[in-house]
Design an enzyme around this catalytic site. Sequence first.
Site, short mmCIF file in Angstrom:
data_model
loop_
_atom_site.label_atom_id
_atom_site.label_comp_id
_atom_site.label_asym_id
_atom_site.label_seq_id
_atom_site.Cartn_x
_atom_site.Cartn_y
_atom_site.Cartn_z
N GLU A 299 10.27 102.12 -72.39
CA GLU A 299 8.94 101.78 -72.88
C GLU A 299 7.94 102.71 -72.21
OE1 GLU A 299 7.91 97.81 -71.74
OE2 GLU A 299 9.26 97.91 -70.05
N ASP B 200 14.28 97.90 -69.63
CA ASP B 200 12.99 97.28 -69.37
C ASP B 200 12.74 97.35 -67.87
OD1 ASP B 200 10.70 95.44 -70.25
OD2 ASP B 200 11.63 94.33 -68.62
N ASP C 43 12.83 89.50 -69.36
CA ASP C 43 13.06 90.94 -69.29
C ASP C 43 14.26 91.37 -70.12
OD1 ASP C 43 10.93 91.09 -67.54
OD2 ASP C 43 12.20 90.77 -65.79
#
Length: 324
Positions: A165, A69, A247
């Site tokens: 992501e 992340d 996170d």
Amino acid sequence: MIRVSLPRLGRIRTHESTIKLSGRIQTGRARILSATVRYERGRWFVAFQVETAREMSRVSHPDTAVGIDLGVKHLAVLADSSGQTRYEPNPEHLDGVLKLLRFHSRRVSRRQGPDRRTGRKPSRRWEKANRERNKVHHRVANLRADALHKFTTRVRAEYGTVVLEDLNVAGMLRNRRLARRVADAGFGEIRRQLIYKGRRNLCTTIVANRWSPTSKTCSDCGAVKAKLPLHVRVFTCDTCGLVLDRDENAARNLLALAANCTTGTGVAGDQDTPRVSKPREADRKTRRQRPGRGGRAGGASLPHQRQKETGDRRQDTEARHAPR
Ligand SMILES: [Zn+2]
């Protein structure tokens, strides 16, 4: 040898040693396809496109997957399938020199600069001040590039599967509150490097769908929150009571996507695995053979094939996670 010979330019000394490259060429292990000369931040660079058999570097944990992340507070939070979580600090290179830059910029703007409307030439004092200011920018850019390369190399040398992501970096750069921090962290570059470095080791990269709610989902029970404002740094699940760093929770959710894609219990997962690994095996063989062969056509078609393959893969993962 620390020289290169370029057409029309002749022999030019280089700062970096070219011994490794010339050694490979002399023993027939590499072939130069093209050279690109460019001027960047006050320096001249020459880059060679080379056809060569690259040694595969071993990944230390090929069966471990990691969810990454990216963020501003921490540059990255890494959650791997062995249960470990690591926080990669944000080096904040630009923040360290903002004061210095302000000083230099003020000095530049107080001197006679160029004016396109009146055609005024910049003064020598302006040019000197401008050079000094740019030096700071170049230093930051070099520090950033170095740190990012070290980070992405380290990640790809350790994990077999990396889940990222799909951040809307261009959109974030349009947000004036985020732009400076996002540009300084280099999210887009991290992703680019992780993907190409993974391809070199024949490792898997999964890019999660941009719209999958990785931050709002509970990594333990899967409940999805309706809202989670950016300033809320701790994720608290209303269903199971999980309390976790925001996170880290997102990184765990990304990691879960890897489990779905590679070892998934469903039929889709079983079909998916061989289809992805087979072309890569073939890819590796052709790459080893290549230096012996002549002709450019074979080499040129390969990257295209590989690109198509990763493109398919991404669509697959996106399609699978869309309904969530
Ligand atoms: Zn929960």
